[in-house]
Design an enzyme around this catalytic site. Structure first.
Site, short mmCIF file in Angstrom:
data_model
loop_
_atom_site.label_atom_id
_atom_site.label_comp_id
_atom_site.label_asym_id
_atom_site.label_seq_id
_atom_site.Cartn_x
_atom_site.Cartn_y
_atom_site.Cartn_z
N GLU A 221 0.83 -1.21 0.00
CA GLU A 221 0.00 0.00 0.00
C GLU A 221 0.87 1.25 0.00
O GLU A 221 1.25 1.76 1.05
CB GLU A 221 -0.95 0.03 1.21
N GLU A 309 -6.56 -7.75 -0.82
CA GLU A 309 -6.95 -7.51 0.57
C GLU A 309 -8.36 -6.94 0.57
O GLU A 309 -8.69 -6.07 -0.24
CB GLU A 309 -5.97 -6.53 1.21
#
Length: 325
Positions: A221, A309
């Site tokens: 991320e 995710e």
């Protein structure tokens, strides 16, 4: 009561069942008996594997009324499919397909950082993911920065690498695909960890190039401060190292703003390599219609998206829970 495994068993001349073993006892997940003129299936398993328990869909799936068992046996294979059945995966357009070119559906568990919870890297748990949970995928996050981070805790580095390697072996034994996740969370400058990432992926791909169950996620991320140009520049340094050892495995690249904005890749994707996908992380309470529009835009632009995710909370794991989405 937990589903242990699924197989196919012929019990009578005109009766075929897909059978699960449940605490030592047979449990029929789906069965067809010609003399009964009907098929019976377990709705929870149909939902878990096919995403629906609609009778018309299941009837079509198993070939009801075709006078042939072929589709029934194909459905049985899907119920237990993983690397042993599908083989190495690759991208085709916006889809992931198996070695036969058929579209596959990956579903599974993303672990917390193995740096923090190494006790969950064991064969028993990975077997449970496959046998009890119906998973065909596990994601193994190696945290990069922080007190326990791979790049900041040199004394534990070999231990962390060993956990990743054990995860790959346990996943293979359990018939699971495994995402090796370079879990950089809120990292502010790729130059801080690029050399470490190159060395890490070089070691892993050198040792496991022949394994057909590995997916590489090279940047979890990226922080909001990181633009796609920064991420792309980093990826173009790491990907050649992976491809040198493993020419074909899927590589997933993170996208701006905590992997919320894959649309910024449109028109500027990474060139020169096959099987590159781009990350989106879906959290039901955070990602409303605006983000759904982003994904539709990406797919309409033939940009392959991999949701590595997801969850039912806000994207930071707190606040409201959105069960409906």
């Amino acid at each position: 009561m937990k589903l242990i495994r699924i197989g196919i068993e012929e019990r009578a001349q005109k009766s075929v069942h897909i059978v699960g073993v449940l605490d030592g006892k047979d449990l029929v997940a789906l069965g067809y008996q010609a003399t009964g003129g009907a098929f019976i299936y377990r709705r929870s398993i149909a939902n878990a594997v096919w995403g629906t328990d609609d009778p018309a869909f299941v009837a079509e799936k198993i070939g009801a009324g075709t006078q042939s068992w072929d589709k029934f046996y194909e459905a049985a294979a899907e119920l237990k499919a993983g690397p042993n059945e599908w083989g190495a995966l690759h991208g085709e357009g916006t889809n992931i397909v198996d070695e036969q070119g058929d579209i596959v559906r990956l579903k599974g568990i993303s672990l917390h950082g193995i740096n923090y919870f190494p006790q969950y890297i064991n064969q028993k748990l990975f077997n449970e993911f496959s046998d009890d949970w119906g998973a065909n995928l596990v994601r193994v996050p190696l945290y990069v920065e922080g007190d326990y981070g791979y790049t900041e805790n040199g004394a534990e580095k070999e231990k962390y690498i060993e956990l990743v390697k054990n995860s790959i072996e346990y996943a293979k034994n359990a018939n699971l695909y495994v995402i090796v996740d370079w879990h950089c969370l809120d990292c502010q400058d790729e130059e801080d960890f690029t050399d470490e990432a190159i060395a890490f992926f070089d070691e892993i791909t050198s040792e496991y190039a022949d394994y057909n169950n590995i997916i590489y996620e090279i940047y979890n991320e990226p922080a909001p401060s990181r633009h796609w140009s920064d991420i792309k520049q980093y990826a173009e340094k790491v990907i050649p190292v992976i491809r040198k050892n493993d020419p074909n495995s899927i590589i997933v690249v993170g996208t701006p703003d905590y992997s919320d904005r894959p649309d910024q890749v449109i028109g500027d994707r990474i060139e020169g390599y096959d099987n590159i996908m781009y990350t989106f992380h879906f959290y039901a309470s955070s990602h409303e219609d605006f983000f759904r529009g982003i994904i539709e835009n990406c797919l309409n632009s033939n940009l392959p998206i991999f949701i590595t995710e997801c969850g039912i909370t806000e994207r930071d794991g707190s606040s409201s829970i959105d069960y409906q989405k």
